[in-house]
Design a protein around this motif. Structure first.
Motif, PDB file in Angstrom:
ATOM      1  N   CYS A 242      37.195  39.960  36.303  1.00  0.00           N
ATOM      2  CA  CYS A 242      36.107  39.609  36.851  1.00  0.00           C
ATOM      3  C   CYS A 242      36.655  38.177  38.231  1.00  0.00           C
ATOM      4  O   CYS A 242      35.975  38.095  39.419  1.00  0.00           O
ATOM      5  N   GLY A 243      37.819  37.186  37.766  1.00  0.00           N
ATOM      6  CA  GLY A 243      37.560  36.305  38.498  1.00  0.00           C
ATOM      7  C   GLY A 243      38.531  37.186  39.905  1.00  0.00           C
ATOM      8  O   GLY A 243      37.854  36.840  40.605  1.00  0.00           O
ATOM      9  N   THR A 244      38.977  38.109  39.845  1.00  0.00           N
ATOM     10  CA  THR A 244      40.423  39.056  40.516  1.00  0.00           C
ATOM     11  C   THR A 244      38.860  39.493  41.486  1.00  0.00           C
ATOM     12  O   THR A 244      38.731  39.445  43.381  1.00  0.00           O
ATOM     13  N   ILE A 245      37.704  40.302  41.215  1.00  0.00           N
ATOM     14  CA  ILE A 245      36.435  40.718  41.886  1.00  0.00           C
ATOM     15  C   ILE A 245      35.991  39.436  42.456  1.00  0.00           C
ATOM     16  O   ILE A 245      35.353  39.886  43.500  1.00  0.00           O
ATOM     17  N   TYR A 246      35.267  38.310  42.001  1.00  0.00           N
ATOM     18  CA  TYR A 246      34.570  37.066  42.615  1.00  0.00           C
ATOM     19  C   TYR A 246      35.602  36.980  43.468  1.00  0.00           C
ATOM     20  O   TYR A 246      35.071  36.857  44.465  1.00  0.00           O
ATOM     21  N   ALA A 247      36.975  36.539  43.020  1.00  0.00           N
ATOM     22  CA  ALA A 247      37.559  36.512  44.773  1.00  0.00           C
ATOM     23  C   ALA A 247      37.633  37.132  46.436  1.00  0.00           C
ATOM     24  O   ALA A 247      37.614  36.920  46.974  1.00  0.00           O
ATOM     25  N   LEU A 248      37.757  38.794  45.659  1.00  0.00           N
ATOM     26  CA  LEU A 248      38.116  39.484  46.622  1.00  0.00           C
ATOM     27  C   LEU A 248      36.238  39.478  46.879  1.00  0.00           C
ATOM     28  O   LEU A 248      36.797  39.772  48.219  1.00  0.00           O
TER      29      LEU A 248
END
Length: 78
Positions: free
Chosen positions: A59-65
């Motif tokens: 979720c954090g990776t998707i949010y950052a992207l």
């Protein structure tokens, strides 16, 4: 005060005995060759923690992207 000291001694020795017994059980559990990685050998609690950590990381990776994509778009003039 004497009763308090006796109860504290009883609790501390009981917890030490329990800890010593569990160490040898855990060593056997973690050393057996059952094909599981060591971070999942603890059972359901370890699986839950691993799944939660993986989910938060994804979720954090998707949010950052997503925010990288949004910030790379030019702003519309008013």
């Amino acid at each position: 005060q004497a009763l308090r000291q006796i109860s504290q001694r009883t609790l501390s020795t009981a917890s030490r005995r329990q800890l010593e017994n569990r160490v040898s059980e855990n060593q056997k559990l973690f050393q057996e060759d059952n094909g599981l990685p060591v971070h999942l050998k603890g059972g359901a609690k370890d699986s839950l923690l691993y799944g939660t950590t993986t989910g938060i990381a994804v979720c954090g990776t998707i949010y950052a992207l997503y925010y990288l994509l949004i910030s790379s778009m030019p702003k519309k003039p008013n």
